[in-house]
Design an enzyme around this catalytic site. Structure first.
Site, PDB file in Angstrom:
ATOM      1  N   HIS A 186      70.630 -46.868  31.464  1.00 28.67           N
ATOM      2  CA  HIS A 186      69.462 -46.149  31.979  1.00 28.67           C
ATOM      3  C   HIS A 186      69.306 -46.338  33.486  1.00 28.67           C
ATOM      4  O   HIS A 186      68.674 -45.512  34.147  1.00 28.67           O
ATOM      5  CB  HIS A 186      68.202 -46.590  31.236  1.00 28.67           C
ATOM      6  CG  HIS A 186      68.062 -45.953  29.889  1.00 28.67           C
ATOM      7  ND1 HIS A 186      66.875 -45.449  29.414  1.00 28.67           N
ATOM      8  CD2 HIS A 186      68.971 -45.714  28.908  1.00 28.67           C
ATOM      9  CE1 HIS A 186      67.060 -44.937  28.197  1.00 28.67           C
ATOM     10  NE2 HIS A 186      68.326 -45.097  27.873  1.00 28.67           N
ATOM     11  N   SER A 195      67.293 -49.542  40.119  1.00 26.42           N
ATOM     12  CA  SER A 195      65.988 -48.877  40.259  1.00 26.42           C
ATOM     13  C   SER A 195      65.171 -48.992  38.981  1.00 26.42           C
ATOM     14  O   SER A 195      63.940 -49.022  39.016  1.00 26.42           O
ATOM     15  CB  SER A 195      66.167 -47.406  40.648  1.00 26.42           C
ATOM     16  OG  SER A 195      66.953 -46.705  39.694  1.00 26.42           O
TER      17      SER A 195
END
Length: 314
Positions: free
Chosen positions: A65, A75
């Site tokens: 992901h 992130s």
């Protein structure tokens, strides 16, 4: 409007830049600056997975992901933003394990090893801890200073995805159909929430009836009832990284719609058959695909930063 030739040139330049960034990654990146980094990560991951086998799948999913949203830049670990996106909210886990690893690594090498690299190595070590193959992780990624919730909502494959949608999702990240089928094999470990397979249980016909009946006991039809109840993605060997996921698909025992579409009379049927009967072929394709995925748009050199705390920018 740009000419066709100038557009082609821009695409070539973009591709060259992406290739150059990947080329800056190296298996020996920390050999001098933090020689004990990899062994420290491995020990922490092994302990976490031994304590809770499901954590292995959670760490692999975190890396996936991360890479699918603005590249492998950690992130996804920044508090809020991507974590609030539909595919992530209420289901991403393992942040505490990553934080523990980061604390241990910072203690031996301050502000040297990125959170993005920790995710990449932890994913590999998780697979190995559950009996799967190993591979050489290229290192040198740096951490982003931003996250992108909207991109997480559009770029992460949904459990309701069609085969064409899956192929498109992965193709846009530079991953081919074989990569997609192989990476889907990570569902040989881990669990999914009832809300993500309820529609398959009650409305689809390409599902083994006894398999569906057993699952319905823990996943009632009414929406909102038991939404977060869990079921293993691979009911045969849920805590072993093997090729049983593909064997289950041959028997219409894929838990998610996006699992079973890989074997439903389409272009990927033969690949599923091959991986089902040839674990070595699956392991080889999986490791190749993991390296390719780990090379999606990394920040290198002086780009980004090395976060001191994975959940926030410095």
């Amino acid at each position: 409007m740009a000419s066709a030739s100038s557009v082609s040139l821009m695409l070539l330049v973009a591709a060259a830049m992406a290739s150059a960034a990947s080329a800056q990654l190296s298996a020996t990146f920390y050999d001098t600056s933090c020689p004990n980094a990899l062994s420290t990560i491995k020990s922490a991951v092994t302990a976490a997975v031994n304590s809770e086998p499901r954590m292995g799948a959670s760490l692999v999913r975190l890396h996936f992901h991360d890479c699918f949203v603005q590249g492998c830049d950690a992130s996804v670990l920044l508090s809020g933003q991507e974590q609030n996106a539909g595919p992530n909210a209420g289901s991403l886990r393992g942040f505490n394990v990553v934080d523990n690893i980061k604390t241990q690594v910072e203690a031996i090498c301050s502000q040297t090893v990125s959170c993005a690299d920790i995710l990449a190595v932890a994913a590999r070590d998780s697979v190995v801890a559950l009996g799967g193959p190993s591979w050489t992780v290229l290192l040198g990624r740096r951490d982003s200073t931003t996250a992108n919730e909207s991109q997480a909502n559009t770029d992460l494959p949904a459990p309701s995805s069609s085969l064409a949608e899956l192929i498109g999702n992965f193709s846009r990240k530079g991953l081919d159909v074989t990569d997609m089928v192989a990476l889907s094999g990570a569902h040989t470990i881990g669990q999914a929430q009832c809300q993500n397979f309820r529609d398959r249980l009650y409305n689809e016909t390409n599902i083994d009836s006894s398999f569906a009946t057993a699952l319905k006991a823990n996943c009632p039809r009414p929406t909102g009832s038991g939404d977060s109840n869990l079921a293993p993605l691979d009911t045969t060997t849920p805590n072993a990284f093997d090729s049983a996921y593909y064997t289950n698909l041959l028997s219409n025992k894929g838990l998610l719609h996006s699992d079973q579409v890989l074997f439903n009379g389409g272009s990927t049927d033969n690949t599923v058959r091959n991986f089902s009967s040839n674990t070595a072929a699956f392991n080889s394709a999986f490791t190749v695909a993991m390296v390719k995925m780990g090379n999606i748009s990394p920040l290198t050199g002086t780009q980004g930063q090395i976060r001191l705390n994975c959940s926030k920018v410095n």
